[in-house]
Scaffold this active site. Structure first.
Site: not given
Ligand code: AP5
Ligand code: MG
Ligand code: ZN
Length: 213
Positions: A13, A88, A127, A160, A171
């Site tokens: 996203k 969300r 990431r 992160r 998540r």
């Protein structure tokens, strides 16, 4: 043009929202980035949000909605924006809808970036994020020019806190329970478009551009 990015954590996203923002000259608004900037600066909001984020849970709607509505009321949002990570939950979508309706406006496109869960965990561990400017890299797919350093602002890149495999699983669970129902919500409004998020990021972007035309 008002665009919403939908999709699982790590679907891309943020990656696509940045490209859309640049191409169409509209602001990219990520509630996750706003929370992370607050955590980095040690604000009250940041400390509150961190409690939830580190567990892979959603930050309560009361905190999130106000921040978002304040942001989209700013001058630079006059010609539209691309929302990344908001709404969300169904209540968040309803609040946004109502606020826009009061202005005689509505969301033009909800872009669903579709990536199966199996691909997600692999992506997240690679990431690397810049907590200063929000830029995102991937050690294999999108490496920075210099390892561990942001191309944009020169700050150190980090993994992160919520990208640990066990938190990613959480998540994903939260996504399926609370966020996925938005696909039906925006389908019913006639604005949902789904793109395959498993292909190269440039091809994902091309698919999005052909929808926005
Ligand atoms: P948020 O920051 O929004 O995280 P998220 O939804 O979990 O999504 P990510 O940012 O992890 O993934 P992304 O889809 O942006 O993927 P990216 O482009 O980075 O939210 C974090 C937390 O904040 C939430 O868990 C919650 O606690 C809280 N929060 C935020 N908003 C909230 C709200 N509205 N209400 C309540 N709580 C809220 O890509 C992922 C990786 O894959 C990158 O490394 C990238 O380089 C790579 N990649 C991207 N595209 C491709 C491709 N096509 N091929 C290969 N690799 C790719
Ligand atoms: Mg993101
Ligand atoms: Zn940076």
């Amino acid at each position: 043009m008002k665009i919403i990015m939908l999709g699982a954590p790590g679907a891309g996203k943020g990656t696509q929202a940045k490209m859309i923002a640049e191409r169409y000259q509209i602001p990219h608004i990520s509630t996750g980035d706003i929370f992370r900037a607050n955590i980095k600066n040690g604000t009250q909001l940041g400390m509150e949000a961190k409690k939830y984020m580190d567990q892979g849970l959603l930050v309560p709607d009361e905190l999130t909605v106000k921040i978002l509505l304040d942001r989209v009321a700013q001058e630079d949002c006059k010609n539209g924006y691309v929302l990344d990570g908001f709404p969300r939950t169904i209540p968040q979508a309803e609040v946004l809808d109502k606020a826009l309706a009061e202005l005689g406006e509505a969301i033009d496109y909800a872009i669903n970036v579709d990536v199966p869960d199996e691909n997600i965990v692999r992506r997240m561990s690679g990431r690397r994020a810049c907590l200063s400017c929000g830029a995102t890299y991937h050690v294999e797919h999108i490496p920075p020019k210099q390892e561990g350093v942001c191309d944009n602002c020169g700050q150190a890149l980090v993994l992160r806190d919520d990208d640990k495999p066990e938190t990613v699983q959480n998540r994903l669970k939260v996504y399926h329970e609370q966020t996925q129902p938005l696909i039906d919500f925006y389908t019913a409004k006639g604005v949902l478009k789904t793109v395959d998020g498993t292909v190269d990021m440039k091809d994902v972007f091309e698919a999005i551009v052909s929808i926005l035309k």
